[in-house]
Design a protein around this motif. Structure first.
Motif, PDB file in Angstrom:
ATOM      1  N   ASP A 237       0.830  -1.210   0.000  1.00  0.00           N
ATOM      2  CA  ASP A 237       0.000   0.000   0.000  1.00  0.00           C
ATOM      3  C   ASP A 237       0.864   1.259   0.000  1.00  0.00           C
ATOM      4  N   GLU A 238       1.901   1.268   0.821  1.00  0.00           N
ATOM      5  CA  GLU A 238       2.787   2.432   0.880  1.00  0.00           C
ATOM      6  C   GLU A 238       3.524   2.626  -0.445  1.00  0.00           C
ATOM      7  N   ILE A 239       3.899   1.541  -1.079  1.00  0.00           N
ATOM      8  CA  ILE A 239       4.575   1.635  -2.385  1.00  0.00           C
ATOM      9  C   ILE A 239       3.623   2.197  -3.438  1.00  0.00           C
ATOM     10  N   ASP A 240       2.358   1.749  -3.427  1.00  0.00           N
ATOM     11  CA  ASP A 240       1.374   2.269  -4.392  1.00  0.00           C
ATOM     12  C   ASP A 240       1.161   3.771  -4.186  1.00  0.00           C
ATOM     13  N   ILE A 241       1.089   4.200  -2.921  1.00  0.00           N
ATOM     14  CA  ILE A 241       0.893   5.627  -2.640  1.00  0.00           C
ATOM     15  C   ILE A 241       2.102   6.437  -3.119  1.00  0.00           C
ATOM     16  N   ALA A 242       3.304   5.933  -2.840  1.00  0.00           N
ATOM     17  CA  ALA A 242       4.516   6.654  -3.254  1.00  0.00           C
ATOM     18  C   ALA A 242       4.617   6.730  -4.772  1.00  0.00           C
ATOM     19  N   GLU A 243       4.329   5.624  -5.453  1.00  0.00           N
ATOM     20  CA  GLU A 243       4.385   5.636  -6.917  1.00  0.00           C
ATOM     21  C   GLU A 243       3.325   6.582  -7.495  1.00  0.00           C
ATOM     22  N   GLY A 244       2.146   6.612  -6.879  1.00  0.00           N
ATOM     23  CA  GLY A 244       1.117   7.551  -7.338  1.00  0.00           C
ATOM     24  C   GLY A 244       1.540   8.998  -7.156  1.00  0.00           C
ATOM     25  N   ARG A 245       2.204   9.287  -6.034  1.00  0.00           N
ATOM     26  CA  ARG A 245       2.682  10.653  -5.799  1.00  0.00           C
ATOM     27  C   ARG A 245       3.738  11.045  -6.837  1.00  0.00           C
ATOM     28  N   LEU A 246       4.643  10.126  -7.151  1.00  0.00           N
ATOM     29  CA  LEU A 246       5.670  10.421  -8.152  1.00  0.00           C
ATOM     30  C   LEU A 246       5.036  10.638  -9.531  1.00  0.00           C
ATOM     31  N   ARG A 247       4.032   9.829  -9.863  1.00  0.00           N
ATOM     32  CA  ARG A 247       3.358  10.022 -11.149  1.00  0.00           C
ATOM     33  C   ARG A 247       2.650  11.372 -11.204  1.00  0.00           C
ATOM     34  N   PHE A 248       2.040  11.774 -10.087  1.00  0.00           N
ATOM     35  CA  PHE A 248       1.361  13.069 -10.044  1.00  0.00           C
ATOM     36  C   PHE A 248       2.353  14.214 -10.232  1.00  0.00           C
ATOM     37  N   ILE A 249       3.497  14.130  -9.543  1.00  0.00           N
ATOM     38  CA  ILE A 249       4.515  15.184  -9.682  1.00  0.00           C
ATOM     39  C   ILE A 249       5.044  15.222 -11.105  1.00  0.00           C
ATOM     40  N   ASP A 250       5.311  14.060 -11.678  1.00  0.00           N
ATOM     41  CA  ASP A 250       5.813  14.017 -13.054  1.00  0.00           C
ATOM     42  C   ASP A 250       4.803  14.644 -14.027  1.00  0.00           C
ATOM     43  N   ASP A 251       3.521  14.372 -13.803  1.00  0.00           N
ATOM     44  CA  ASP A 251       2.499  14.944 -14.682  1.00  0.00           C
ATOM     45  C   ASP A 251       2.443  16.458 -14.547  1.00  0.00           C
ATOM     46  N   ARG A 252       2.526  16.966 -13.310  1.00  0.00           N
ATOM     47  CA  ARG A 252       2.476  18.411 -13.096  1.00  0.00           C
ATOM     48  C   ARG A 252       3.737  19.102 -13.595  1.00  0.00           C
ATOM     49  N   VAL A 253       4.850  18.382 -13.570  1.00  0.00           N
ATOM     50  CA  VAL A 253       6.094  18.958 -14.087  1.00  0.00           C
ATOM     51  C   VAL A 253       6.085  18.950 -15.615  1.00  0.00           C
ATOM     52  N   LYS A 254       5.628  17.854 -16.187  1.00  0.00           N
ATOM     53  CA  LYS A 254       5.630  17.725 -17.649  1.00  0.00           C
ATOM     54  C   LYS A 254       4.625  18.672 -18.285  1.00  0.00           C
ATOM     55  N   TYR A 255       3.443  18.818 -17.668  1.00  0.00           N
ATOM     56  CA  TYR A 255       2.408  19.692 -18.198  1.00  0.00           C
ATOM     57  C   TYR A 255       2.055  20.746 -17.151  1.00  0.00           C
ATOM     58  N   SER A 256       2.252  22.006 -17.521  1.00  0.00           N
ATOM     59  CA  SER A 256       1.878  23.115 -16.638  1.00  0.00           C
ATOM     60  C   SER A 256       0.386  23.409 -16.782  1.00  0.00           C
ATOM     61  N   THR A 257      -0.170  24.101 -15.776  1.00  0.00           N
ATOM     62  CA  THR A 257      -1.603  24.389 -15.733  1.00  0.00           C
ATOM     63  C   THR A 257      -1.826  25.896 -15.767  1.00  0.00           C
ATOM     64  N   LEU A 258      -2.719  26.314 -16.646  1.00  0.00           N
ATOM     65  CA  LEU A 258      -3.082  27.729 -16.759  1.00  0.00           C
ATOM     66  C   LEU A 258      -4.607  27.861 -16.704  1.00  0.00           C
TER      67      LEU A 258
END
Length: 297
Positions: free
Chosen positions: A208-229
């Motif tokens: 469970d902790e690994i799934d949460i950590a991987e989800g957080r990394l995917r979220f950060i990567d998405d926000r870094v790759k695509y900016s929001t306006l």
């Protein structure tokens, strides 16, 4: 007689010495092999000089070093993680025309609309857009909106460095995966049911902790790759004589209506106190009766 024995002894001694010399010569293999079978060493071996040091053997040849470039050293570090966000409000003359221009700008910068919301009121038209754009095209997108769409009423751009958070989550994730493999190996060697249950519970928590950590990394990567306006296109409606409510007649009608509504509200407020209105006559009746009795006395 003595001379005869002495002569015989000397003869035997000489014969023995010669025999020993012949045996020593014949028993030397190195000399025999060199003289008879071993050819002389080749000239190439004679001319080859030994290396001056061991490091010379490890050095590449000049031809090979010039042909094969040295591979760059791999740096085991995480690149910068920057999240860029922005808010813009632009006043336009025509919402539909501005929307068409926005679509062309989005296509040019490989951006897309994540959410769209339109509001039409008596005062204005408002189109709210949430745009996702590649990080490298964010500045170009903002500049395009600022220059060619309309009058910018407000603009707010922010950057958030999440490199430290990303690094910490990555390190913890790697450690949890190592522990997970160890507990899985322990589960294979568990001897009692109690140990198996405890190990399985630990494995479940780690997963469970690994799934949460991987989800957080995917979220950060998405926000870094695509900016929001967040883009707001605002158009103030032009009032005409037929629809205007600012004239004297309209204001007079609005005042009468507002006065009547206030009177009705006041009347309804009084009516809501009807239980108290019933108590007042009773109080007056009791007060008069008490006053009359006091006068008689």
């Amino acid at each position: 007689m003595k001379k005869t024995f002495l002569l015989l002894f000397i003869t035997l001694l000489m014969l023995g010495c010669k025999k020993s010399e012949l045996e020593s010569v014949n028993s030397s293999p190195a000399v025999a092999a060199y003289d008879v079978e071993a050819p002389p060493p080749p000239k190439e071996v004679q001319q080859m000089a030994p290396p001056k040091a061991i490091s010379e053997k490890l050095l590449p040849d000049e031809d090979q070093s010039s042909q094969s470039p040295v591979a760059p050293k791999k740096i085991d570090t995480i690149s910068k993680k920057i999240i860029k966000n922005g808010n813009m409000k632009i006043q336009v003359g025509d919402i539909k025309k501005a929307q068409t221009q926005v679509g062309e700008i989005l296509k040019k910068n490989d951006a897309y609309i994540q959410n769209e919301q339109f509001q039409n009121t008596d005062m204005d038209d408002n189109l709210e857009l949430i745009i996702r754009v590649p990080h490298k095209n964010f500045d170009a997108l903002v500049n395009s909106f600022s220059d060619g769409v309309g009058s910018v009423l407000s603009k707010n751009i922010s950057s958030n460095d999440v490199t430290e958070e990303y690094t910490n989550v990555s390190i913890k994730l790697a450690n949890k995966k190592i522990y997970l493999e160890k507990y899985r190996d322990m589960l294979k060697n568990a001897s009692t049911t109690k140990d198996m249950i405890e190990i399985q519970e630990t494995i479940r928590e780690l997963e469970d902790e690994i799934d949460i950590a991987e989800g957080r990394l995917r979220f950060i990567d998405d926000r870094v790759k695509y900016s929001t306006l967040k883009l707001s296109l605002y158009k103030e409606k032009v009032r005409s004589s037929s629809t205007s409510k600012i004239g004297f007649g309209s204001r007079l009608a609005d005042s009468v209506t507002e006065g009547w509504n206030s009177f009705v509200s006041f009347l309804l407020g009084i009516i809501s106190f009807w239980p108290f209105l019933l108590i007042i006559p009773v109080i007056i009746f009791l007060w008069r009766k008490w006053k009359a009795g006091r006068t008689k006395n």
